[in-house]
Design a protein around this motif. Structure first.
Motif, PDB file in Angstrom:
ATOM      1  N   GLN A 117      27.357 -30.702  -0.407  1.00  0.00           N
ATOM      2  CA  GLN A 117      27.746 -30.152  -1.682  1.00  0.00           C
ATOM      3  C   GLN A 117      29.248 -29.797  -1.581  1.00  0.00           C
ATOM      4  O   GLN A 117      29.883 -29.827  -2.720  1.00  0.00           O
ATOM      5  N   LYS A 156      18.595 -32.023  -0.895  1.00  0.00           N
ATOM      6  CA  LYS A 156      19.637 -31.921  -1.721  1.00  0.00           C
ATOM      7  C   LYS A 156      20.823 -31.731  -1.197  1.00  0.00           C
ATOM      8  O   LYS A 156      20.853 -31.543   0.292  1.00  0.00           O
ATOM      9  N   ALA A 194      17.550 -31.449 -10.232  1.00  0.00           N
ATOM     10  CA  ALA A 194      18.714 -32.450 -10.141  1.00  0.00           C
ATOM     11  C   ALA A 194      18.249 -33.286  -9.109  1.00  0.00           C
ATOM     12  O   ALA A 194      18.499 -34.675  -9.144  1.00  0.00           O
ATOM     13  N   PHE A 195      17.405 -33.140  -8.398  1.00  0.00           N
ATOM     14  CA  PHE A 195      16.941 -33.801  -6.876  1.00  0.00           C
ATOM     15  C   PHE A 195      15.407 -34.136  -6.989  1.00  0.00           C
ATOM     16  O   PHE A 195      14.897 -34.187  -5.836  1.00  0.00           O
ATOM     17  N   ALA A 217      18.800 -39.686  -5.079  1.00  0.00           N
ATOM     18  CA  ALA A 217      19.677 -39.018  -6.211  1.00  0.00           C
ATOM     19  C   ALA A 217      20.702 -38.221  -5.243  1.00  0.00           C
ATOM     20  O   ALA A 217      21.773 -38.198  -5.749  1.00  0.00           O
ATOM     21  N   LEU A 218      20.534 -37.923  -4.293  1.00  0.00           N
ATOM     22  CA  LEU A 218      21.507 -37.488  -3.155  1.00  0.00           C
ATOM     23  C   LEU A 218      22.690 -38.292  -3.045  1.00  0.00           C
ATOM     24  O   LEU A 218      23.856 -38.080  -3.080  1.00  0.00           O
ATOM     25  N   TYR A 221      24.929 -38.676  -5.855  1.00  0.00           N
ATOM     26  CA  TYR A 221      25.817 -37.519  -6.236  1.00  0.00           C
ATOM     27  C   TYR A 221      27.012 -37.695  -5.347  1.00  0.00           C
ATOM     28  O   TYR A 221      28.093 -37.493  -5.876  1.00  0.00           O
ATOM     29  N   PRO A 227      25.395 -35.741 -10.368  1.00  0.00           N
ATOM     30  CA  PRO A 227      24.034 -36.012 -10.449  1.00  0.00           C
ATOM     31  C   PRO A 227      23.560 -37.280 -11.283  1.00  0.00           C
ATOM     32  O   PRO A 227      23.943 -37.275 -12.260  1.00  0.00           O
ATOM     33  N   GLU A 231      23.603 -32.616 -15.790  1.00  0.00           N
ATOM     34  CA  GLU A 231      23.543 -31.326 -15.434  1.00  0.00           C
ATOM     35  C   GLU A 231      23.085 -30.550 -16.668  1.00  0.00           C
ATOM     36  O   GLU A 231      22.944 -31.057 -17.743  1.00  0.00           O
TER      37      GLU A 231
END
Length: 620
Positions: A117, A156, A194-195, A217-218, A221, A227, A231
């Motif tokens: 992140q 995530k 989101a994940f 999903a990760l 991103y 994502p 969001e």
């Protein structure tokens, strides 16, 4: 594609990785000496320590409110036992734990690298080759996790650290036990929306395929910077996860087929981790080998890893050395008799006189403590020395020593009284009950440019007279940020709460009326269901998206907020979690400005909110 427009002009200097220990931090935990703070999140604090053999470790200490919950302790013990069975090369190994301690703790291997992140937020999307290598490494980590019948459930970007030799999947034990204890009973699902896989969002069976969905999903991103399900409010994101197809427009074309398979709505249609490894290895961008060579990461990320590898080796608060007293000249024994009467003359200090600060060192030898029965005279005293007896040789008599001791006893106490009187004017943010505490003194001290982060404190209770958010200077600021708003108290009354309620303009530090636009706004959102029930949530509905972290410590600095936002961002912003007595950290994703809201009231039923806001502008 808002993220693609981030400008480096807003990028501040990187926050220090190793933060100094705070006054309420312990010096050691179960024999592990603490060297620095690595961060703080919703479930505990993380410190840097070393094993007896010198290997660096991350030591996580659970917050007191969880430690007092028997259900948490049961879940925590179970999760730690599961984590200790995992021995993958791409997981952060659990080394030690204290599940029965007053404050439960967990020790894992220290990984000298940022989270995914942080990498994406600071440096943008990663190249295709890097994403493929990450897919292979994380899939191998999932193989190790699933081999002992464990499902991560919260994979995530914040839970994957990037090291020079590949990724490390983290966050076993504390987070899952804390989430299960705090959220399961209120109808929430463990994980980040989101994940989160569709079956997880709907409360269905959790299987290894759930982690594969999160990996897809990760990866989307990391490859695009956004994502795949967008969001916004949790309910909106979860709806898209369950009912809509992922948006992979920003993902490079050569990655889309594999990621679409990982993001299939049906768990049976998703590939196994072994298949993901095989597809990543055979991709032309990798060349048939998944090797984490020196150039597998962009140069700025490698530089950040190097910075985090420069570990402190000296404890930040060494035990103070006890000074040895100088030799005392021989003197005759003190006779057992009452001390002589010392004449005292009261003298008013001259106008403009400057007294020495309280506690200033005037002698190098230890002095006798002040006598508790001495009554303080008027503001200053001058003691007339007793005349030396005639015919005696020059030296130090017991009368002289007693006189000096009395002077120091009276003088030290008197200076403290005078300093208190000079400080007796009105002070914002201090209560009569706590004005003498060392922590409150540190909070009330004004900051100066270049000083350490000035902490914001949470309200101490409904009857407290402390100003929420106390301790922030309006004229100074912590290194890397410029103060914009300092301790502005705001009240969103229940009578005004609706879908068009008043909102908080974080940049200006004021309430804005319904229908009024603001650049960076913190508002309320009612996600209640049928029957008029409320599930009030804090949201950011300005022009730019924000990251959130809920802090349950009594105080937090902008630097600590920034670390918590990077390592333990929160998606649960309901009043049940971000409630009264807690601190809400908010960071603008474009400007990196930091806001800290000290929440005094967050009424779930009426929507009434009372809080104090302090804001800092991101530095360059």
């Amino acid at each position: 594609m808002r993220h693609a427009c981030r400008s480096v002009a807003f990028r501040r200097a990187p926050a220090p990785v190793f933060q100094p220990l705070l006054p309420d931090d312990p010096d050691e935990v179960a024999g592990y000496r603490l060297f620095a703070r690595l961060g703080a999140g919703g479930m505990g604090r993380v410190y840097l320590s070393y094993t007896p053999g010198g290997r660096p470790v991350a030591l996580k200490v659970v917050r007191p409110e969880f430690a007092e919950d028997s259900e948490f302790r049961r879940r925590f013990s179970q999760e730690v036992a599961n984590a200790q069975r995992i021995h993958g090369l791409y997981t952060a190994q659990v080394i030690d734990s204290g599940t029965a301690a007053d404050a439960p703790w967990l020790v894992t291997a220290y990984v000298p690298g940022p989270s995914l992140q942080q990498v994406v937020r600071e440096h943008g999307p990663l190249p295709v080759r890097t994403v493929l290598l990450l897919l292979g490494g994380i899939a191998e980590a999932l193989q190790a996790i699933h081999s002992v019948s464990v499902v991560h459930r919260d994979l995530k970007p914040a839970n994957v650290l990037v090291a020079a030799d590949g990724p490390r999947v983290i966050d076993f034990g504390i987070a899952r036990a804390a989430d299960a204890t705090a959220l399961t009973g209120t109808g929430y699902r463990i994980g980040s929306p989101a994940f989160m896989a569709p079956e997880q969002a709907q409360g269905g069976a959790i299987t290894p395929a759930t982690d594969v969905f999160a990996l897809g999903a990760l990866a989307a991103y990391v490859a695009s910077g956004v994502p795949p399900f967008g969001e916004g409010p949790e309910t909106a994101v979860l709806y898209r996860v369950v009912h809509e197809q992922p948006d992979l427009a920003g993902v490079p074309a050569e990655l889309r087929e594999l990621l679409l398979r990982c993001l299939a709505k049906s768990p049976e249609e998703r590939p196994k981790p072994a298949e993901i490894i095989e597809v990543a290895r055979e991709h032309p961008a990798v060349g048939g080998q998944l090797r984490f060579a020196d150039n597998w990461l962009p140069l700025p990320v490698s530089t950040e890893i190097t910075r985090r590898s420069d570990l402190p080796r000296t404890p930040p608060r060494p035990a103070p050395a006890v000074p040895s007293a100088p030799p005392v000249p021989s003197a005759p024994p003190v006779p057992a008799m009452a001390p002589p009467t010392v004449p005292v003359t009261v003298v008013e200090p001259p106008s403009g006189a400057v007294l020495p600060p309280q506690g200033a060192e005037a002698f190098t030898a230890p002095l006798p403590p002040p006598q508790p029965t001495v009554q303080l005279p008027a503001p200053a005293v001058a003691l007339a020395p007793a005349p030396a007896p005639a015919g005696k040789r020059r030296g130090v008599s017991w009368r002289t020593l007693l006189t000096v001791a009395l002077v120091m006893a009276l003088g030290g106490a008197l200076v403290g009284v005078l300093l208190s009187r000079g400080d007796a004017g009105p002070k914002t943010g201090s209560s009569s009950g706590n004005s003498g505490s060392g922590q409150q003194q540190a909070v009330d001290a004004p900051t100066t440019p270049g000083a350490d982060d000035s902490p914001v404190t949470a309200p101490t209770g409904p009857d407290s007279t402390d100003t929420p958010g106390g301790g922030v200077s309006a004229t100074g600021g912590p290194t890397g940020w410029t103060p914009l708003v300092s301790k502005v108290e705001l009240d969103i009354p229940a009578a005004e709460y609706s879908s068009e309620a008043y909102r908080v303009d974080l940049t200006a530090g004021k309430l804005i009326a319904p229908g009024t636009n603001g650049k960076w706004v913190l508002g309320l959102h009612n996600t209640g269901g049928a029957g008029g029930s409320r599930a009030n949530t804090f949201v950011s509905d300005g022009d730019d998206d924000s990251d959130f972290a809920v802090i349950t410590d009594s105080s937090v600095t902008p630097g600590q907020c920034n670390t918590a936002l990077d390592t333990h961002p929160d998606s649960d912003l309901t009043f049940g979690h971000a409630g009264a007595g807690r601190l809400l950290c908010v960071r603008d994703r474009s400007t990196h400005d930091i806001a800290i809201a000290a929440i005094e009231v967050a009424d779930e039923q009426t929507g009434e909110v009372k809080l104090s806001v302090s804001t800092w502008q991101g530095g360059s």
